[in-house]
Design an enzyme around this catalytic site. Sequence first.
Site, mmCIF file in Angstrom:
data_model
loop_
_atom_site.group_PDB
_atom_site.id
_atom_site.type_symbol
_atom_site.label_atom_id
_atom_site.label_comp_id
_atom_site.label_asym_id
_atom_site.label_seq_id
_atom_site.Cartn_x
_atom_site.Cartn_y
_atom_site.Cartn_z
ATOM 1 N N HIS A 79 0.860 -1.190 0.000
ATOM 2 C CA HIS A 79 0.000 0.000 0.000
ATOM 3 C C HIS A 79 0.895 1.239 0.000
ATOM 4 O O HIS A 79 1.942 1.255 0.645
ATOM 5 C CB HIS A 79 -0.921 -0.008 1.233
ATOM 6 C CG HIS A 79 -1.979 1.043 1.156
ATOM 7 N ND1 HIS A 79 -1.715 2.358 1.450
ATOM 8 C CD2 HIS A 79 -3.282 0.975 0.790
ATOM 9 C CE1 HIS A 79 -2.831 3.054 1.260
ATOM 10 N NE2 HIS A 79 -3.792 2.250 0.861
ATOM 11 N N GLU B 233 -4.029 1.954 -7.432
ATOM 12 C CA GLU B 233 -4.394 3.066 -6.554
ATOM 13 C C GLU B 233 -3.489 4.253 -6.848
ATOM 14 O O GLU B 233 -2.364 4.328 -6.317
ATOM 15 C CB GLU B 233 -4.205 2.666 -5.090
ATOM 16 C CG GLU B 233 -5.126 1.584 -4.614
ATOM 17 C CD GLU B 233 -5.447 1.725 -3.128
ATOM 18 O OE1 GLU B 233 -6.620 1.857 -2.789
ATOM 19 O OE2 GLU B 233 -4.507 1.739 -2.316
ATOM 20 N N GLY C 243 -7.612 9.272 -0.542
ATOM 21 C CA GLY C 243 -8.071 10.187 0.507
ATOM 22 C C GLY C 243 -8.214 11.645 0.075
ATOM 23 O O GLY C 243 -8.384 12.519 0.913
ATOM 24 N N GLY D 106 -11.142 2.675 1.190
ATOM 25 C CA GLY D 106 -10.545 3.137 2.444
ATOM 26 C C GLY D 106 -11.604 3.834 3.283
ATOM 27 O O GLY D 106 -12.343 3.193 4.034
#
Length: 234
Positions: free
Chosen positions: A86, A158, A164, A216
């Site tokens: 990640h 991603e 975010g 998320g």
Amino acid sequence: MLIVLNNKCNFNKDEFLDYKKSLETLEDKNNTIILCPSTIHLPTFDLNNIILGAQNVSATEYGAYTGEVSASQLKSYNVNYCLVGHSERRSYQKETNAEINCKIKQLLKNNIIPILCVGENQSQRQENKVKPIIEAELFEAIKDLTEAEQAKIVIAYEPIWSIGTGLIPTPSEVEEVLKIIKNILPKSLLLYGGSVTDQNITTLKKCSSIDGYLLGGLSLKVPFLTNFLEKLTY
Ligand code: PGA
């Protein structure tokens, strides 16, 4: 579709138990849902409607490695999937592609499916470096694996600038990157992750190569998640 819930470092004990209770009623016959809670909550997981995943694994074997959690330990708590690489771990824990390769090998050895995250940052996109970045992340992560092993890995695209931030790539930008990944790993399932919501799913649904999503922020809010799942299907 494969829907992966990445709780990140959220929920204390009681908060997690409440959250878990709200997931009990999540009925979804069309999608496979995988929950990746904080490692500390893994032993409390007892839901039948959701598969258990982890957020991280040690690059080493079971043994004298203080603070680590090995793949065999995860497996003994019924973990079937595990996130690897990640961008938050690559950035804050300085995780390298070589370490990620070791983690993938440990997971495969213990029959846990790795969900490998790859993606470019904002300046790499602006400088037209998306292809070489994604290729390097993939080739170094799958080094020395057989074709059969490679096929088991799930890849999550991603873009770092999307995580975010509320920004998402256009469907054609996503398709372009998934094509790069498919050229290297033709048999892998492909996920998209980064600011996915119950609103923008209508746009993302236009990408026919997406096999699922890595969520998320959305994973933490069950009513919105329920809405997302409904919109995904209908
Ligand atoms: P986000 O995170 O959905 O909150 O952008 C996705 C992720 O980091 O996996």
